[in-house]
Design a protein around this motif. Structure first.
Motif, PDB file in Angstrom:
ATOM      1  N   LYS A  54       0.823  -1.209   0.000  1.00 12.46           N
ATOM      2  CA  LYS A  54       0.000   0.000   0.000  1.00 12.46           C
ATOM      3  C   LYS A  54       0.859   1.262   0.000  1.00 12.46           C
ATOM      4  CE  LYS A  54      -2.811  -1.371   3.404  1.00 12.46           C
ATOM      5  NZ  LYS A  54      -3.661  -1.197   4.568  1.00 12.46           N
ATOM      6  N   TYR A  55       1.955   1.212   0.754  1.00  9.92           N
ATOM      7  CA  TYR A  55       2.786   2.401   0.923  1.00  9.92           C
ATOM      8  C   TYR A  55       4.202   2.147   0.410  1.00  9.92           C
ATOM      9  CZ  TYR A  55      -0.928   2.871   4.392  1.00  9.92           C
ATOM     10  OH  TYR A  55      -2.137   2.904   5.023  1.00  9.92           O
ATOM     11  N   ASP A  56       4.834   3.257   0.006  1.00  2.19           N
ATOM     12  CA  ASP A  56       6.232   3.195  -0.384  1.00  2.19           C
ATOM     13  C   ASP A  56       7.023   3.666   0.846  1.00  2.19           C
ATOM     14  OD1 ASP A  56       8.703   3.452  -1.469  1.00  2.19           O
ATOM     15  OD2 ASP A  56       8.170   4.925  -3.001  1.00  2.19           O
ATOM     16  N   ILE A  57       7.372   2.712   1.716  1.00  3.03           N
ATOM     17  CA  ILE A  57       8.008   3.092   2.976  1.00  3.03           C
ATOM     18  C   ILE A  57       9.524   3.153   2.813  1.00  3.03           C
ATOM     19  CG2 ILE A  57       8.266   2.500   5.430  1.00  3.03           C
ATOM     20  CD1 ILE A  57       5.545   0.948   5.002  1.00  3.03           C
ATOM     21  N   ARG A  58      10.074   4.302   3.183  1.00  5.35           N
ATOM     22  CA  ARG A  58      11.525   4.495   3.061  1.00  5.35           C
ATOM     23  C   ARG A  58      12.116   4.791   4.429  1.00  5.35           C
ATOM     24  NH1 ARG A  58      11.205   8.414  -2.272  1.00  5.35           N
ATOM     25  NH2 ARG A  58       9.835   7.018  -3.442  1.00  5.35           N
ATOM     26  N   ILE A  59      13.132   4.057   4.767  1.00  7.63           N
ATOM     27  CA  ILE A  59      13.789   4.272   6.052  1.00  7.63           C
ATOM     28  C   ILE A  59      14.946   5.239   5.843  1.00  7.63           C
ATOM     29  CG2 ILE A  59      14.973   3.163   7.999  1.00  7.63           C
ATOM     30  CD1 ILE A  59      12.088   2.188   7.746  1.00  7.63           C
TER      31      ILE A  59
END
Lengths: 186, 61
Positions: free
Chosen positions: B3-8
């Protein structure tokens, strides 16, 4: 020296409400609010875009909208920053709706580790968290973001998301519970 | 699909990063242009309403 620059740079000891009243009469006073709030709004948008240029464009729109609506603004005790964040959130959502891209959630690793240890009571690799965040819906992610990364109180989160405060609290604890259950199940 | 483009992000956010975009004078100029547009649009609607009212008055008197 131009009058607007003079107002912007003046060290006036006005509180937020007085400054907003002054801005309603003379928009040049808004410069002080702009300078005070710019960094936090920029950071808020940057967390949702991870792109400096895009964040700067969206933030510029946020402040322009706030300035155009300043005469209609009614101070009701909620900090003005929450009002700006509400506009910013809507701008970001509109951007993702227009471009049909997946929403970016940019998280600081150190921050994330601290939150996991204190709230979910677990030590975990940041990468593993990504799969867990995907289990949450958009509102739950927004509530956790505002609570942990922006340090907002529940009444401010309720204002930003246009929801009831008790609903926000309930969804917050439910999201944490969901994360705990998934972590213990892994 | 996620669902999300999660970037650390590693490394703290630096406040100086925003300074090159911060420009109240430019925003103030944009605001003035937008205000003129807003006022012109309202005036146009007002004129349109007056014109329609006058036209209706002469049509049905």
């Amino acid at each position: 020296m131009k009058e607007e620059t003079h107002i912007e740079n003046a060290q006036l000891d006005y509180n937020e409400e007085e400054l907003l009243l002054l801005s309603k009469k003379n928009i040049d006073h808004f410069g002080k609010i702009y300078n005070k709030q710019y960094d936090s709004i920029f950071r808020f948008v940057l967390r949702k875009t991870d792109d400096d240029e895009l964040a700067a464009d969206l933030v510029s729109e946020v402040f322009l909208k706030a300035m155009l609506a300043i005469k209609r603004f009614q101070y009701n005790g909620v900090p003005y920053q929450a009002y700006l964040m509400k506009i910013a959130r809507n701008e970001v959502l509109a951007h993702y709706h227009r471009t049909k891209k997946r929403m970016v959630i940019s998280i600081d690793e150190t921050n994330l580790r601290e939150i996991l240890e204190s709230e979910v009571e677990v030590k975990m690799e940041a990468e593993k968290v990504i799969s867990l965040i995907d289990l949450l819906d958009e509102d739950e992610v927004a509530i956790l973001e505002l609570k942990f990364f922006e340090g907002k109180a529940f009444y401010e989160i309720a204002f930003i998301l246009e929801k009831n405060e008790s609903t926000v609290k309930m969804r917050y604890y439910r999201a944490l519970q969901k994360l705990k259950e998934k972590v213990s199940g892994q | 699909m996620k669902k999300y483009d999660i970037r650390i992000r590693r490394g703290a956010f630096h406040e100086k990063r925003t300074s090159r975009y911060k420009n109240f004078d430019q925003l103030s100029r944009r605001y003035k242009k937008e205000r003129i547009k807003q006022v012109m649009t309202r005036l146009f609607y007002l004129l349109f309403l007056v014109a329609v009212s006058v036209a209706l008055f002469f049509l049905f008197r």
